[in-house]
Design a protein around this motif. Structure first.
Motif, PDB file in Angstrom:
ATOM      1  N   ALA A   1      36.516  -0.712  71.120  1.00  0.00           N
ATOM      2  CA  ALA A   1      36.590   0.730  71.364  1.00  0.00           C
ATOM      3  C   ALA A   1      37.074   1.496  70.140  1.00  0.00           C
ATOM      4  CB  ALA A   1      37.521   1.012  72.545  1.00  0.00           C
ATOM      5  N   LEU A   2      37.546   0.762  69.121  1.00  0.00           N
ATOM      6  CA  LEU A   2      38.109   1.435  67.953  1.00  0.00           C
ATOM      7  C   LEU A   2      37.093   2.296  67.201  1.00  0.00           C
ATOM      8  CD1 LEU A   2      40.531   1.912  66.158  1.00  0.00           C
ATOM      9  CD2 LEU A   2      39.994  -0.197  64.935  1.00  0.00           C
ATOM     10  N   PRO A   3      35.879   1.807  66.915  1.00  0.00           N
ATOM     11  CA  PRO A   3      34.915   2.671  66.205  1.00  0.00           C
ATOM     12  C   PRO A   3      34.612   3.972  66.944  1.00  0.00           C
ATOM     13  CG  PRO A   3      34.182   0.389  66.150  1.00  0.00           C
ATOM     14  CD  PRO A   3      35.340   0.446  67.099  1.00  0.00           C
ATOM     15  N   SER A   4      34.474   3.894  68.272  1.00  0.00           N
ATOM     16  CA  SER A   4      34.178   5.117  69.025  1.00  0.00           C
ATOM     17  C   SER A   4      35.363   6.077  68.977  1.00  0.00           C
ATOM     18  CB  SER A   4      33.829   4.771  70.482  1.00  0.00           C
ATOM     19  OG  SER A   4      34.930   4.150  71.126  1.00  0.00           O
ATOM     20  N   ARG A   5      36.578   5.552  68.935  1.00  0.00           N
ATOM     21  CA  ARG A   5      37.759   6.405  68.819  1.00  0.00           C
ATOM     22  C   ARG A   5      37.774   7.138  67.484  1.00  0.00           C
ATOM     23  NH1 ARG A   5      43.563   5.199  71.192  1.00  0.00           N
ATOM     24  NH2 ARG A   5      43.049   4.987  73.388  1.00  0.00           N
ATOM     25  N   LEU A   6      37.501   6.410  66.416  1.00  0.00           N
ATOM     26  CA  LEU A   6      37.491   7.036  65.090  1.00  0.00           C
ATOM     27  C   LEU A   6      36.363   8.053  64.977  1.00  0.00           C
ATOM     28  CD1 LEU A   6      38.274   3.971  62.792  1.00  0.00           C
ATOM     29  CD2 LEU A   6      39.836   5.578  63.886  1.00  0.00           C
ATOM     30  N   TYR A   7      35.221   7.731  65.578  1.00  0.00           N
ATOM     31  CA  TYR A   7      34.109   8.687  65.566  1.00  0.00           C
ATOM     32  C   TYR A   7      34.478   9.942  66.357  1.00  0.00           C
ATOM     33  CZ  TYR A   7      29.455  10.669  66.194  1.00  0.00           C
ATOM     34  OH  TYR A   7      28.377  11.516  66.213  1.00  0.00           O
ATOM     35  N   GLY A   8      35.222   9.767  67.453  1.00  0.00           N
ATOM     36  CA  GLY A   8      35.661  10.906  68.239  1.00  0.00           C
ATOM     37  C   GLY A   8      36.592  11.814  67.456  1.00  0.00           C
ATOM     38  N   ILE A   9      37.450  11.223  66.598  1.00  0.00           N
ATOM     39  CA  ILE A   9      38.342  12.021  65.753  1.00  0.00           C
ATOM     40  C   ILE A   9      37.526  12.845  64.757  1.00  0.00           C
ATOM     41  CG2 ILE A   9      40.123  11.890  63.967  1.00  0.00           C
ATOM     42  CD1 ILE A   9      41.184   9.412  65.385  1.00  0.00           C
ATOM     43  N   MET A  10      36.531  12.200  64.142  1.00  0.00           N
ATOM     44  CA  MET A  10      35.746  12.887  63.118  1.00  0.00           C
ATOM     45  C   MET A  10      34.885  14.000  63.686  1.00  0.00           C
ATOM     46  SD  MET A  10      34.586   9.797  60.553  1.00  0.00           S
ATOM     47  CE  MET A  10      33.855   8.780  61.847  1.00  0.00           C
ATOM     48  N   THR A  11      34.500  13.898  64.967  1.00  0.00           N
ATOM     49  CA  THR A  11      33.625  14.902  65.571  1.00  0.00           C
ATOM     50  C   THR A  11      34.379  15.853  66.506  1.00  0.00           C
ATOM     51  OG1 THR A  11      33.069  13.350  67.358  1.00  0.00           O
ATOM     52  CG2 THR A  11      31.619  13.391  65.432  1.00  0.00           C
ATOM     53  N   ASN A  12      35.707  15.805  66.487  1.00  0.00           N
ATOM     54  CA  ASN A  12      36.507  16.635  67.375  1.00  0.00           C
ATOM     55  C   ASN A  12      36.524  18.081  66.861  1.00  0.00           C
ATOM     56  OD1 ASN A  12      38.594  17.903  68.847  1.00  0.00           O
ATOM     57  ND2 ASN A  12      39.595  15.956  69.192  1.00  0.00           N
ATOM     58  N   GLN A  13      35.942  18.988  67.641  1.00  0.00           N
ATOM     59  CA  GLN A  13      35.865  20.379  67.229  1.00  0.00           C
ATOM     60  C   GLN A  13      37.238  21.051  67.223  1.00  0.00           C
ATOM     61  OE1 GLN A  13      33.081  22.120  66.239  1.00  0.00           O
ATOM     62  NE2 GLN A  13      31.999  20.173  66.265  1.00  0.00           N
ATOM     63  N   THR A  14      38.113  20.653  68.143  1.00  0.00           N
ATOM     64  CA  THR A  14      39.441  21.269  68.210  1.00  0.00           C
ATOM     65  C   THR A  14      40.236  21.049  66.935  1.00  0.00           C
ATOM     66  OG1 THR A  14      39.484  20.967  70.615  1.00  0.00           O
ATOM     67  CG2 THR A  14      41.583  21.368  69.531  1.00  0.00           C
ATOM     68  N   LEU A  15      40.129  19.847  66.369  1.00  0.00           N
ATOM     69  CA  LEU A  15      40.910  19.515  65.181  1.00  0.00           C
ATOM     70  C   LEU A  15      40.431  20.257  63.935  1.00  0.00           C
ATOM     71  CD1 LEU A  15      41.437  15.671  65.672  1.00  0.00           C
ATOM     72  CD2 LEU A  15      43.077  17.511  66.039  1.00  0.00           C
TER      73      LEU A  15
END
Length: 457
Positions: free
Chosen positions: A50-64
């Motif tokens: 699940a780690l790659p999907s977590r990192l991808y979620g960080i990079m594509t997070n609009q809020t951040l």
């Protein structure tokens, strides 16, 4: 190996105290324990997929995306000397009263809190601009330094705050995790805008307490509140104040107003704020390529630090959960006498103590994801929880002997100001922040009333 998650947390704290980089310490220790967990059979290797999907979620997070934009906005206002002009105008207006400079520091700090959002930058800026003048005007070192340190931490709670942006993102994930734990599948979440609205009343209450304390000292101990500056032209002071106050004030109203009215998301409002800060700097003749380059470099430095810590914290929280840490925390909380209130007390105490050694970014990304899902599952209101954590982190910035705000001011304060004076000066402000924290615990409506009014119950 039942307590392996707690051992993981303890080892991370030891490594951080040894002085190693936060992001690398979180990721490195977590991966080391992940290897031990896989070897001992306590952690399934598939869990790490699940780690790659977590990192991808960080990079594509609009809020951040709001983080670099708000940082850019704050640094631009700081570098363009808008804060210096505002403080000078305030000092001219209130200088004819005892405690006038301290009052100016608090009011200007309140406005800066809505722009910089970084405690270190605000404390250093206010210390360089106002502390020498306050000492020259006869302010006691304790009263002067305490006012500056406490005012600098307002950026933690007054929106738009970077701390609230980060807390909003973490609490949103925790809220969704808590709903899954309860078997509820709902698209509802916790937004950064909710935290912004919820923080407005507590932030204004804290500013009111600060102003009341300054006025009280000015009456009871005028010898500590400086000399009265005479022969100040009233009309010139008012004119200068309006010229210095209106530009940043209009910018804050546009940024916050667009969020509260629902016209823009926090990320979109942050973009407006960043552009508006550039426009103000250009209008006042403070914008050039050299300054723009400095602002971009500072913004990139802070943003890279935040996101690298976030990646390391994501790896840490994933391994912590895989080792059964969330279940262990839930069992510990359930065994506490007093139920959810005792659990909240323990969490607040842990965050307060960790604030001595960790920055708010590390605590937000490391501690909050571990305890928030459990507290939310127990029925704690997510907006109230976020504001309680924010006020708690703000208090830890001031607490001697390790408060970060104290170190920031010590670095720019004259050698004639003893460190003990800084410690004495912040104690009344710590008491006021703790009073606010207790008030929010007793009357959660201070946080939840305005969001319910704006967004509906």
């Amino acid at each position: 190996m039942e307590f392996m998650p707690l051992i993981l947390f303890a080892v991370v704290c030891v490594v951080l105290l040894a002085g190693y980089p936060v992001a690398l310490s979180l990721a490195g220790v977590a991966l080391l324990f992940a290897g031990i967990g896989v070897w001992t059979g306590q952690l399934e290797s598939a869990f790490l997929h699940a780690l790659p999907s977590r990192l991808y979620g960080i990079m594509t997070n609009q809020t951040l995306l709001a983080v670099p934009l708000f940082v850019f906005m704050g640094v631009m206002l700081e570098k363009s000397r808008i804060a210096e002009r505002l403080l000078t105008a305030m000092a001219q207006l209130f200088g004819r009263f005892h405690g006038g400079l301290a009052l100016s520091v608090i009011l200007v700090g309140m406005l800066l809190a809505a722009s910089t959002g970084i405690v270190g930058a605000t404390v250093v800026t206010m210390g360089l601009l106002s502390l020498p003048t306050m000492l020259k005007r006869g302010y006691s070192p304790a009263f002067a330094t305490g006012s500056i340190c406490a005012t600098g931490t307002l950026g933690q709670i007054i929106p738009p705050s970077i701390a609230l942006v980060l807390l909003g993102d973490v609490l949103s994930s925790a809220y969704q995790q808590a709903q899954l734990n309860m078997g509820i599948f709902s698209p509802e979440s916790v937004s950064v805008g909710d935290l912004f609205v919820g923080a407005m009343v507590p932030g204004l209450l804290l500013v009111t307490l600060y102003i009341g304390y300054v006025l009280l000292i000015s009456v009871l101990r005028p010898q500590d509140a400086g000399d009265v500056e005479k022969d100040t032209p009233e009309h010139a002071s008012l004119s200068g104040l309006l010229k210095a106050l209106l530009p940043p004030l209009v910018l804050m109203v546009v940024v916050l107003g667009s969020i509260l009215a629902g016209y823009a998301t926090p990320t979109e409002a942050a973009g407006v704020g960043a552009f508006g800060a550039m426009l103000l700097a250009a209008i006042q003749g403070s914008l050039n390529w050299q300054r723009l380059r400095e602002v971009c470099q500072s913004t990139t430095h802070v943003t890279a630090m935040v996101f690298l810590i976030l990646i390391g914290a994501s790896i840490f929280s994933l391994v912590f959960r895989g080792l059964g840490g969330e279940t262990l925390i839930e069992e510990l909380f359930e065994q506490l006498p007093g139920g959810v209130w005792m659990a909240m007390l323990v969490v607040m105490l842990v965050i307060f103590l960790l604030g001595f050694i960790l920055d708010f970014i590390e605590i937000t990304f490391v501690v909050v994801p571990l305890v928030a899902p459990v507290l939310l599952t127990m029925g704690v209101d997510p907006i109230w929880l976020g504001i309680m954590i924010a006020v708690n982190l703000q208090t830890s910035f001031l607490t001697p002997p390790f408060g970060f705000a104290l170190f920031y001011l010590r670095g720019v304060a004259p050698a004639s100001v003893p460190t003990t004076a800084i410690y004495r000066g912040v104690i009344p402000f710590i008491v006021m922040q703790l009073l606010l924290l207790i008030s929010l615990a007793i009357w959660p409506e201070l946080v939840t009333w305005l969001p319910n009014l704006v967004y509906g119950d």
